[in-house]
Design an enzyme around this catalytic site. Structure first.
Site, PDB file in Angstrom:
ATOM      1  N   GLU A  60      -1.366  -1.112  -4.752  1.00 32.89           N
ATOM      2  CA  GLU A  60      -2.829  -0.322  -4.841  1.00 32.89           C
ATOM      3  C   GLU A  60      -1.961   0.565  -6.046  1.00 32.89           C
ATOM      4  O   GLU A  60      -1.193   0.988  -5.481  1.00 32.89           O
ATOM      5  CB  GLU A  60      -3.401  -0.234  -3.304  1.00 32.89           C
ATOM      6  CG  GLU A  60      -3.902   0.035  -3.071  1.00 32.89           C
ATOM      7  CD  GLU A  60      -4.874   0.909  -2.143  1.00 32.89           C
ATOM      8  OE1 GLU A  60      -5.417  -0.561  -1.794  1.00 32.89           O
ATOM      9  OE2 GLU A  60      -4.532   2.210  -1.238  1.00 32.89           O
ATOM     10  N   ASP A 115      -2.094   0.446   9.067  1.00 38.12           N
ATOM     11  CA  ASP A 115      -1.427   0.830   7.496  1.00 38.12           C
ATOM     12  C   ASP A 115      -1.026  -0.630   7.199  1.00 38.12           C
ATOM     13  O   ASP A 115      -0.677  -0.806   6.095  1.00 38.12           O
ATOM     14  CB  ASP A 115      -0.352   1.388   7.708  1.00 38.12           C
ATOM     15  CG  ASP A 115      -0.092   2.689   8.913  1.00 38.12           C
ATOM     16  OD1 ASP A 115      -0.534   3.278   7.417  1.00 38.12           O
ATOM     17  OD2 ASP A 115      -0.047   3.226   9.425  1.00 38.12           O
ATOM     18  N   ASP A 135       0.741  -0.881  -0.222  1.00 37.71           N
ATOM     19  CA  ASP A 135      -0.026  -0.245  -0.433  1.00 37.71           C
ATOM     20  C   ASP A 135       0.460   0.839  -0.093  1.00 37.71           C
ATOM     21  O   ASP A 135       1.367   1.623   1.376  1.00 37.71           O
ATOM     22  CB  ASP A 135      -0.296  -0.193   1.144  1.00 37.71           C
ATOM     23  CG  ASP A 135      -1.798   1.288   1.408  1.00 37.71           C
ATOM     24  OD1 ASP A 135      -2.207   1.659   0.131  1.00 37.71           O
ATOM     25  OD2 ASP A 135      -2.112   1.739   2.096  1.00 37.71           O
TER      26      ASP A 135
END
Length: 211
Positions: free
Chosen positions: A80, A156, A19
């Site tokens: 992502e 996260d 991410d």
């Protein structure tokens, strides 16, 4: 943890999920074998102490990604895609961070695929509008992760874990940059394998060279 998914491929596959971020970048590594999903690690790359020096942040991302690749030998990267926001400069910086993470994998012959944030949320929770907390809650239930109060970096890191799991649900469709993995690359180029770093968990023994 056994997930209710059928798989024709019973060979183990290691998937790295990322991410992207310019302050905090989440990452996760899972191993999939048949219907079994094992979380090998999920954590973050913390760049807050580097201040506003974007170049140093990109350097840290590349170096840490390279370390993780050498430790876990992922077969594929799931990352992502940057979301569209009102701050163009922030979008550009986020895109660079994503590009560096991808470049680290491509330098080791690891194919990658991008997923939109809504696609990741939809795959994990059933709703493309789910919050980070809802994604984390679903992952905690599905993969038996520790409660959020026991993991300060939970949100996260679980975002990255969701990307990896989304890729697993998609069965690795649409991987880019070929089908070679870092493990296959090392099997074909044994001289490229450096000596393991003392104290690190190295996943080499779990991967078998191709015949």
């Amino acid at each position: 943890m056994i997930l209710p998914l059928a798989s024709a491929d019973l060979l183990p596959k290691v998937i790295m999920g990322v991410d992207p971020g310019t302050q905090i970048m989440g990452y996760a590594v899972i191993e999939v074998q048949g219907q079994r999903v094992t979380v090998l690690r999920y954590d973050v790359i913390d760049m807050k102490k580097l201040g506003t020096n974007h170049a140093l942040k990109l350097k840290k991302i590349f170096e840490r990604m390279t370390e993780l690749i050498e430790e876990f030998l992922p077969d594929e990267l799931a990352i992502e895609a940057p979301f569209f926001g009102v701050n163009v400069q922030s979008m550009l910086k986020l895109g660079r961070a994503q590009g560096v993470a991808i470049a680290a994998c491509l330098s080791r012959q690891i194919p990658y695929v991008e997923y939109a944030p809504t696609k990741v949320k939809q795959s994990v929770t059933g709703s493309g509008n789910a919050t980070k907390e809802q994604v984390a809650h679903m992952l905690r239930q599905t993969l038996q992760l520790p409660p959020i109060e026991e993991a300060p970096k939970f949100l996260d890191a679980t975002d990255a874990l969701a990307v990896a799991l989304c890729h697993h649900y998609q069965k690795g469709n649409n991987v880019k940059a070929g089908g070679k993995s870092w493990g296959k690359f090392l099997a074909d180029n044994p001289s490229k394998l450096a000596a393991p770093v003392a104290g690190k968990k190295v996943a080499v023994a779990k991967k078998k060279p191709a015949a």
